[in-house]
Enzyme design. Structure first.
Site, mmCIF file in Angstrom:
data_model
loop_
_atom_site.group_PDB
_atom_site.id
_atom_site.type_symbol
_atom_site.label_atom_id
_atom_site.label_comp_id
_atom_site.label_asym_id
_atom_site.label_seq_id
_atom_site.Cartn_x
_atom_site.Cartn_y
_atom_site.Cartn_z
ATOM 1 C CD GLU A 174 -10.678 -17.244 22.551
ATOM 2 O OE1 GLU A 174 -10.980 -18.300 23.139
ATOM 3 O OE2 GLU A 174 -9.797 -16.472 22.941
ATOM 4 C CB CYS A 216 -14.789 -21.237 23.415
ATOM 5 S SG CYS A 216 -13.135 -20.922 24.053
#
Length: 756
Positions: free
Chosen positions: A503, A538
């Site tokens: 990720e 993120c």
């Protein structure tokens, strides 16, 4: 009530003997049986009368007239039977209504029998209408039930009133807490507010009780003395108040094969992220490659079949369900939640609301997997075979030894959600947290041990990146889950031959459709998505495509006004821990070189701060770039470069430019989160059908940030992508599929066929 009512109610009918006719039917001189009975009742003798033989004969001999005369004359059934006396007792009320003969209206008399108990007489007197089918026969029981219901309602009303009072008390206490955190002078606030409001003495007592239960609240004197915690959890090994303030910093330790140790040849010192002149936050082991032996041995001791699986050590599924439940309850305790929130703030500065939000999501996740929900993750399935005795079973199987490389921006939430997923599925993980915030996960492991987890179930390694890479390769780690920069992710994928779930970076877009409404709300959400936690998410809003209608509605001005309210004082603007001030400002300057580009707001270093130079500290910044210029080859790469800080690119588009917006989304390299801010269904469908981002919000309230425990969070369009938070994410990342086919029965009369 007439005599018929009493008779049908089960009581003797009392007739008027004086007005009784000579014949019950009106056709003879013989006395009727009914007349004889009512006469005897009227006598009120002590003993009930016994009918004589003559009376019996009279009953048998009583002539009954045929109804021909009534039919011929049109007389009613009532008149044919008689107009008074006991004969009326045998006329059902329903028949009288059918014939439209209204019942005689007379005052109801309570029936009376000699020696009748007083309670029974009162019962008869209280019955309003014994023929009502909805009226209970047992009236006393009915009244008792009604009384009980009323008592229950009174108790419920009282309970609701108490709940309202408690809610008011909670709000007052929460306000006290907010003021305490703002001023730091606990005694003054408690004393000044103790006698005010509802229940002053109770408020004082409750406030003091709350303060005793909040170990992370800090007491600050007017002289500016260092803050200290009022109390600490029993398992804690640090005081958040001392982080960055004590001359002797907290020493983070490694955990390997059940043993804690900080004995390494080198250590790392983590500076105070808010004050370059203050003592460091902590020190931690800088484990070297030649000190990895115990970690390698620990991981190599884990079989490929895992610590538990659907056929081995299955009781551990239940054990981790209980551990998860206890840990979730612990993090829901205000005192422990504040302990972790303050630990987060001291290592990764963010607002108190953002830090507490991280703790809450983690607590909710842990509570989601309490009880049986851990073993439900390993649910198997079966398929019938080709013949008798054959059956195939699909299982979720662990990898065995696994590694987690966690980021700094969510020191608790991200590593906990991935760590627990690995444990739930039967793996043994080694956790390598980010150096800047390693102490948060150190304390969380102490909490897990207090909740019953075996100390050998997780190893904690503090080191730098190359050393972690060597451990992953030397210990033959079967799977690594990495959250962080795309550069490191690509390197790990190469050296491990693809055994990584990633990720990584997220250059996340938001598109505002042509339907403009709720401008204030959308402006606020844009500000939150781009600048909360100083853009160090993120999922942060990296680029905003706004229909030109939003610009005309004043959206950009509102965004600027919201950004101007952010301040270091409440950490709504905070240090950027991975990008320097110079790099952020240089990137803004590069974009401003594009023809038509302009600075909407920000673009300057924050004034009056003492943040270390290794970190970045800039005002929330937005740079406008024309869409057509952005799409040019020489500019697109710069416009689509992620800056992990309070920075976003803004562009506008018209009705004929949607294809250009979709082209920009298609050319981006990472597809984590996105938002389509529109209630126009056709516009929504157009954008959603031609994009790929793994976590996409749609609608007027759409956002890019937000990784709660209730839905999937992760990238799409990448076979290496890792999800987080949900059962589907846990099963996909932390287990593989194993099929076991049982084939047990050799048929009778089997003979060996010819070889093929």
């Amino acid at each position: 009530m007439d005599a018929a009512d009493d008779l049908f109610g089960g009581l003797p009918a009392v007739a008027n003997a004086e007005n009784a006719p000579a014949s019950a039917v009106g056709g003879g001189d013989a006395p009727s049986a009914g007349a004889a009975i009512t006469s005897d009742v009227a006598k009120k003798s002590d003993d009930p009368p016994k009918p004589s033989a003559d009376e019996g004969a009279e009953i048998k001999a009583a002539p009954i007239k045929a109804p021909e005369k009534r039919k011929a004359s049109g007389a009613s059934l009532v008149s044919s039977l008689g107009t008074a006396g006991t004969a009326m007792a045998f006329v059902p009320q329903a028949i009288r209504k059918k014939k439209k003969v209204p019942p005689q209206k007379q005052q109801r008399q309570v029936p009376y029998l000699k020696n009748e108990p007083e309670s029974l007489r009162q019962l008869h007197a209280s019955v309003t209408h014994p023929y009502d089918p909805h009226f209970p026969n047992d009236y006393l029981a009915y009244r008792e039930r009604k009384k009980t219901e009323q008592v229950r309602k009174d108790l419920q009303r009282s309970a609701l009133q108490r709940l309202d009072q408690q809610e008011q008390m909670r709000k007052k206490i929460e306000e006290e807490r907010r003021k305490i955190m703002a001023s730091g002078d606990l005694d003054r606030i408690v004393e000044s507010r103790g006698g005010e409001g509802v229940g002053g003495a109770v408020m004082l007592s409750s406030s003091r009780l709350l303060l005793r239960q909040r170990p992370a609240l800090l007491r600050a004197s007017r002289s500016g003395a260092p803050r200290r915690c009022l109390s600490l959890p029993s398992w804690a090994t640090l005081d958040p108040a001392s982080l960055g303030a004590a001359s002797e910093p907290h020493a983070v330790a490694n955990l390997v094969n059940g043993s804690w140790s900080a004995a390494t040849s080198k250590t790392m010192t983590i500076p105070n992220p808010l004050d370059r002149d203050a003592p460091p936050v902590c020190t931690l082991p800088d484990t070297q490659a030649d000190e990895l032996g115990p970690f390698v041995e620990s991981l190599r001791g884990v079989p490929k079949s895992g610590v538990h699986n659907p056929l081995k050590n299955v009781e551990r599924y239940l054990q981790f369900g209980e551990i998860s439940r206890k840990a979730g309850e612990a993090l829901s305790d205000p005192a422990i939640a504040e302990f972790f929130a303050q630990s987060i703030i001291k290592t990764v500065p963010k607002s108190h609301a953002q830090a507490m939000g991280e703790v809450k999501v983690t607590a909710d996740f842990l509570k989601n997997f309490g009880g049986d929900n851990v073993r439900f993750l390993a649910r198997s399935f079966g398929v019938p075979g080709d013949h008798y005795g054959q059956f195939s079973h699909g299982h979720r199987w662990p990898y065995g030894a696994v590694a987690i490389v966690a980021p700094f921006n969510f020191p608790l939430e991200i590593p906990v959600l991935q760590l627990m997923g690995a444990l739930f599925m039967g793996n043994k993980p080694v956790l390598k947290p980010a150096e800047k915030c390693a102490l948060v996960m150190e304390q969380y492991l102490h909490l897990l041990h207090d909740c019953g987890m075996d100390k050998k179930d997780v190893d904690l390694l503090n080191c730098q990146g190359p050393v972690a890479e060597k451990l992953i390769l030397d210990a033959d780690v079967r799977l690594t889950q990495f959250t962080g920069s795309s550069r490191v992710a690509e390197h790990l994928l190469e050296v491990t031959k693809g055994k990584v779930k990633i990720e990584d970076a997220g250059f996340d877009w938001k598109i505002l459709g042509p339907d403009v409404d709720d401008v204030d709300y959308v402006a606020w959400q844009c500000d939150q998505d781009a600048y909360a936690c100083s853009g160090q998410k993120c999922s942060a809003q990296s680029i905003l495509f706004a229909h030109e209608n939003w610009e005309a509605a004043g959206l950009f001005d509102k965004m600027k006004a919201n950004a101007s309210q952010r301040s270091l004082d409440d950490l709504s603007v905070a240090p950027v821990l991975t990008v320097t001030t110079a790099k952020i400002l240089n990137h803004a300057a590069r974009l401003l070189e594009i023809p038509g580009a302009k600075l909407l707001f920000g673009g300057k270093e924050l004034a009056d701060h003492s943040i270390p130079e290794v970190y970045g500290v800039v005002e929330p910044t937005a740079v406008f770039v024309p869409l057509k210029e952005m799409l040019k080859e020489e500019h697109f790469s710069a416009c689509a470069t992620e800056i992990f800080g309070p920075f976003q690119v803004v562009a506008t588009f018209g009705d004929d430019d949607i294809c250009h917006v979709l082209d920009a989304c298609e050319r981006m390299s990472h597809h984590l989160t996105a938002a389509v801010v529109s209630n126009d269904v056709e516009f929504q469908q157009t954008i959603l059908a031609h994009t790929v981002n793994g976590t996409t919000y749609a609608g007027r309230r759409a956002r890019t940030t937000g990784a709660p425990q209730n839905h999937w969070f992760g990238p799409a369009g990448d076979a290496r992508g890792a999800g987080i938070g949900t059962p589907e994410a846990i099963k996909m990342v932390w287990s593989c599929h194993r099929e076991i086919i049982t084939d047990s029965v050799v048929p009778d009369g089997w003979s060996q066929p010819k070889a093929t």
